[in-house]
Write a protein that holds these residues in place. Structure first.
Motif, PDB file in Angstrom:
ATOM      1  N   ALA A 148      -0.388  -6.968 -11.876  1.00  0.00           N
ATOM      2  CA  ALA A 148       0.659  -7.727 -10.893  1.00  0.00           C
ATOM      3  C   ALA A 148      -0.234  -7.819  -9.626  1.00  0.00           C
ATOM      4  O   ALA A 148       0.135  -8.985  -8.897  1.00  0.00           O
ATOM      5  N   LYS A 149      -1.184  -7.235  -9.446  1.00  0.00           N
ATOM      6  CA  LYS A 149      -1.925  -7.204  -8.211  1.00  0.00           C
ATOM      7  C   LYS A 149      -2.542  -8.946  -8.113  1.00  0.00           C
ATOM      8  O   LYS A 149      -2.651  -9.318  -6.957  1.00  0.00           O
ATOM      9  N   HIS A 150      -2.750  -9.296  -9.234  1.00  0.00           N
ATOM     10  CA  HIS A 150      -3.171 -11.019  -9.044  1.00  0.00           C
ATOM     11  C   HIS A 150      -2.363 -11.602  -8.551  1.00  0.00           C
ATOM     12  O   HIS A 150      -2.447 -12.871  -7.889  1.00  0.00           O
ATOM     13  N   LEU A 151      -0.819 -11.366  -8.826  1.00  0.00           N
ATOM     14  CA  LEU A 151       0.093 -12.311  -8.398  1.00  0.00           C
ATOM     15  C   LEU A 151       0.357 -12.211  -6.897  1.00  0.00           C
ATOM     16  O   LEU A 151       0.129 -13.159  -6.256  1.00  0.00           O
ATOM     17  N   TYR A 152       0.319 -10.781  -6.530  1.00  0.00           N
ATOM     18  CA  TYR A 152       0.423 -10.567  -5.242  1.00  0.00           C
ATOM     19  C   TYR A 152      -0.691 -11.142  -4.039  1.00  0.00           C
ATOM     20  O   TYR A 152      -0.680 -11.617  -3.093  1.00  0.00           O
ATOM     21  N   ALA A 153      -1.927 -11.279  -4.727  1.00  0.00           N
ATOM     22  CA  ALA A 153      -2.833 -11.700  -3.973  1.00  0.00           C
ATOM     23  C   ALA A 153      -2.752 -13.190  -3.623  1.00  0.00           C
ATOM     24  O   ALA A 153      -3.211 -13.583  -2.621  1.00  0.00           O
ATOM     25  N   GLN A 154      -2.281 -13.910  -4.412  1.00  0.00           N
ATOM     26  CA  GLN A 154      -1.866 -15.225  -4.160  1.00  0.00           C
ATOM     27  C   GLN A 154      -1.081 -15.498  -3.066  1.00  0.00           C
ATOM     28  O   GLN A 154      -1.066 -16.686  -2.454  1.00  0.00           O
ATOM     29  N   PHE A 155      -0.413 -14.618  -2.678  1.00  0.00           N
ATOM     30  CA  PHE A 155       0.641 -14.628  -1.498  1.00  0.00           C
ATOM     31  C   PHE A 155       0.096 -13.632  -0.270  1.00  0.00           C
ATOM     32  O   PHE A 155       0.690 -13.380   0.585  1.00  0.00           O
ATOM     33  N   GLY A 156      -1.258 -13.448  -0.188  1.00  0.00           N
ATOM     34  CA  GLY A 156      -1.742 -12.770   0.837  1.00  0.00           C
ATOM     35  C   GLY A 156      -2.228 -11.466   0.883  1.00  0.00           C
ATOM     36  O   GLY A 156      -2.470 -10.954   2.093  1.00  0.00           O
ATOM     37  N   PHE A 157      -1.591 -10.733   0.017  1.00  0.00           N
ATOM     38  CA  PHE A 157      -1.670  -9.293   0.118  1.00  0.00           C
ATOM     39  C   PHE A 157      -3.053  -8.849  -0.503  1.00  0.00           C
ATOM     40  O   PHE A 157      -3.509  -9.296  -1.280  1.00  0.00           O
ATOM     41  N   GLU A 158      -3.453  -7.728   0.234  1.00  0.00           N
ATOM     42  CA  GLU A 158      -4.870  -7.438   0.221  1.00  0.00           C
ATOM     43  C   GLU A 158      -4.866  -5.688  -0.389  1.00  0.00           C
ATOM     44  O   GLU A 158      -3.968  -5.168   0.193  1.00  0.00           O
ATOM     45  N   PRO A 159      -5.755  -5.371  -1.169  1.00  0.00           N
ATOM     46  CA  PRO A 159      -5.924  -3.692  -1.420  1.00  0.00           C
ATOM     47  C   PRO A 159      -5.890  -3.085  -0.156  1.00  0.00           C
ATOM     48  O   PRO A 159      -6.976  -3.654   0.846  1.00  0.00           O
ATOM     49  N   THR A 160      -5.395  -1.846   0.198  1.00  0.00           N
ATOM     50  CA  THR A 160      -5.654  -1.073   1.334  1.00  0.00           C
ATOM     51  C   THR A 160      -6.716  -0.163   0.975  1.00  0.00           C
ATOM     52  O   THR A 160      -7.143   0.234   2.172  1.00  0.00           O
ATOM     53  N   ALA A 161      -6.989   0.309  -0.294  1.00  0.00           N
ATOM     54  CA  ALA A 161      -8.361   1.141  -0.466  1.00  0.00           C
ATOM     55  C   ALA A 161      -9.343   0.477  -0.283  1.00  0.00           C
ATOM     56  O   ALA A 161      -9.689  -0.861  -0.565  1.00  0.00           O
ATOM     57  N   ARG A 162     -10.450   0.777   0.150  1.00  0.00           N
ATOM     58  CA  ARG A 162     -10.731   2.469   0.599  1.00  0.00           C
ATOM     59  C   ARG A 162     -10.337   2.965   1.932  1.00  0.00           C
ATOM     60  O   ARG A 162     -10.399   4.120   2.221  1.00  0.00           O
ATOM     61  N   ARG A 163      -9.998   1.821   2.456  1.00  0.00           N
ATOM     62  CA  ARG A 163      -9.751   2.473   4.190  1.00  0.00           C
ATOM     63  C   ARG A 163      -8.138   3.201   4.326  1.00  0.00           C
ATOM     64  O   ARG A 163      -8.274   3.898   5.085  1.00  0.00           O
ATOM     65  N   SER A 164      -7.449   3.176   3.052  1.00  0.00           N
ATOM     66  CA  SER A 164      -6.234   3.960   3.163  1.00  0.00           C
ATOM     67  C   SER A 164      -5.983   3.948   1.708  1.00  0.00           C
ATOM     68  O   SER A 164      -6.395   3.486   0.885  1.00  0.00           O
ATOM     69  N   GLU A 165      -5.287   5.205   1.260  1.00  0.00           N
ATOM     70  CA  GLU A 165      -5.047   5.693   0.240  1.00  0.00           C
ATOM     71  C   GLU A 165      -3.351   5.697   0.095  1.00  0.00           C
ATOM     72  O   GLU A 165      -2.557   6.483   0.709  1.00  0.00           O
ATOM     73  N   GLY A 166      -2.699   4.940  -0.903  1.00  0.00           N
ATOM     74  CA  GLY A 166      -1.336   5.110  -0.987  1.00  0.00           C
ATOM     75  C   GLY A 166      -0.927   6.303  -1.673  1.00  0.00           C
ATOM     76  O   GLY A 166      -1.433   7.082  -2.582  1.00  0.00           O
ATOM     77  N   MET A 167       0.051   6.761  -1.079  1.00  0.00           N
ATOM     78  CA  MET A 167       0.963   8.060  -1.716  1.00  0.00           C
ATOM     79  C   MET A 167       2.407   7.907  -1.672  1.00  0.00           C
ATOM     80  O   MET A 167       3.085   7.180  -0.961  1.00  0.00           O
ATOM     81  N   ALA A 168       2.959   8.797  -2.549  1.00  0.00           N
ATOM     82  CA  ALA A 168       4.355   8.635  -2.675  1.00  0.00           C
ATOM     83  C   ALA A 168       5.038   9.771  -3.332  1.00  0.00           C
ATOM     84  O   ALA A 168       4.400  10.814  -3.832  1.00  0.00           O
ATOM     85  N   LEU A 169       6.396   9.977  -3.129  1.00  0.00           N
ATOM     86  CA  LEU A 169       6.839  11.060  -3.690  1.00  0.00           C
ATOM     87  C   LEU A 169       8.028  10.585  -4.421  1.00  0.00           C
ATOM     88  O   LEU A 169       8.801   9.625  -3.878  1.00  0.00           O
ATOM     89  N   PHE A 170       8.290  10.922  -5.788  1.00  0.00           N
ATOM     90  CA  PHE A 170       9.495  10.549  -6.366  1.00  0.00           C
ATOM     91  C   PHE A 170      10.468  11.638  -6.483  1.00  0.00           C
ATOM     92  O   PHE A 170      10.228  12.498  -7.485  1.00  0.00           O
ATOM     93  N   LYS A 171      11.768  11.284  -6.234  1.00  0.00           N
ATOM     94  CA  LYS A 171      12.552  12.757  -6.458  1.00  0.00           C
ATOM     95  C   LYS A 171      13.372  12.710  -7.579  1.00  0.00           C
ATOM     96  O   LYS A 171      13.887  11.723  -8.089  1.00  0.00           O
ATOM     97  N   ARG A 172      13.210  13.810  -8.153  1.00  0.00           N
ATOM     98  CA  ARG A 172      13.753  13.977  -9.484  1.00  0.00           C
ATOM     99  C   ARG A 172      14.852  15.120  -9.520  1.00  0.00           C
ATOM    100  O   ARG A 172      14.801  15.905  -8.659  1.00  0.00           O
TER     101      ARG A 172
END
Length: 314
Positions: free
Chosen positions: A290-314
């Motif tokens: 899906a990254k290829h779709l989003y790239a068509q609309f100007g979205f760029e990878p944030t790595a390596r300057r930042s690293e995505g993190m998440a918490l999924f509540k279960r």
């Protein structure tokens, strides 16, 4: 069904359907039934007489007027490039048959014939979701609101303002294959539709409570419909100023590979360009290709300057 421009001799039928509209949709009609009934015949005829500043269209079935829609503009030089769409109404016993959609298409065709007209505008009762979806499907976009625009039985009702350039080219409709029967509308899905689309498209499931709370915080949403059924969606959430996130990009498996994801993203990117303030930060989580779709609309990878993190509540 026949659709044509009304003439002065249609005044009696027009008066009758306007009274019916005021009775059955009082939140949308600014006149009381009695006020319409009291107008002189000459005034009603003047309201529908076609000219360079107005067109009133009627839909007829078996010779009976079953729906109306009006296009009116001010004759003053500085604002005659704008026109208002008004009084779109279908008799209740003929709803669900596409009458309003046919009237709107005919109205756009008439607008194209009016010299110097560049922009169409309308006001719609803020709680009338079907009407807003109809107008959105014809390219109208929300540009503002009128809080307390109508006083009905002691209640103040809001109206939303919508606008559409007459020479319209929508980013949300930019990739439409020949024979395509999908329609994009700017509207937040309800809880049931939202949960179904997430589950059936392979996204993580959400509880009813989580969906209800989350959808209430939607900044912008678009749905892809086929024959009135929602088959795709996408949302933009955020704090309304500094930070936003694109979420819920989902298309049902049977409808994938037809460019719907791209159209949904185009609509979201169009909203970002129109409405978000400068310096707004818009993020998303790209799964797999899906990254290829989003790239068509100007979205760029944030790595390596930042690293995505998440918490999924279960």
């Amino acid at each position: 069904m026949e659709i044509r421009v009304l003439q002065a001799e249609d005044a009696a039928a027009y008066r009758a359907i306007r009274i019916r509209a005021a009775e059955t949709a009082p939140e949308a009609i600014h006149f009381e039934p009695e006020e319409i009934a009291s107008l002189a015949d000459e005034e009603i005829a003047r309201q529908i007489q076609p000219s360079d500043i107005q067109r009133v269209l009627g839909a007829f079935a078996a010779g009976q007027l079953i729906g109306v829609a009006a296009l009116r503009r001010d004759g003053r030089v500085k604002i005659r490039h704008r026109a208002m769409v008004q009084g779109v109404f279908t008799r209740p016993d003929h709803r669900g048959k596409g009458v309003a959609r046919c009237l709107m298409q005919a109205l756009l065709d008439e607008a194209a014939e009016l010299p110097g007209l560049l922009s169409l505008e309308l006001a719609v009762h803020a709680a009338n979701a079907p009407a807003k979806a109809l107008y959105q499907s014809f390219g109208f976009r929300r540009v503002g609101a009128l809080p307390g625009a109508v006083m009905l039985d002691g209640r103040l009702l809001d109206e939303e303002l919508m606008q559409r350039p007459l020479a319209f080219s929508s980013s949300a409709s930019s990739v439409v294959p020949e024979g395509d029967d999908y329609v994009l509308v700017e509207a937040t899905p309800d809880v049931a539709v939202y949960r179904r689309l997430r589950a059936e498209s392979g996204l993580s499931p959400k509880t009813e409570e989580a969906a209800r709370r989350g959808l209430a915080g939607t900044v912008f949403a678009v749905q892809a419909l086929q024959n009135g059924n929602v088959v795709g969606m996408g949302r933009l959430i955020g704090d309304g100023g500094s930070f936003y996130q694109v979420v819920d990009i989902a298309v049902l498996p049977a409808h994938q590979g037809r460019g719907l994801g791209k159209r949904v993203m185009a609509a979201i990117r169009g909203y970002i360009d129109r409405e978000l303030p400068l310096s707004a930060y818009v993020s998303l989580i790209a799964d797999g290709e899906a990254k290829h779709l989003y790239a068509q609309f100007g979205f760029e990878p944030t790595a390596r300057r930042s690293e995505g993190m998440a918490l999924f509540k279960r």
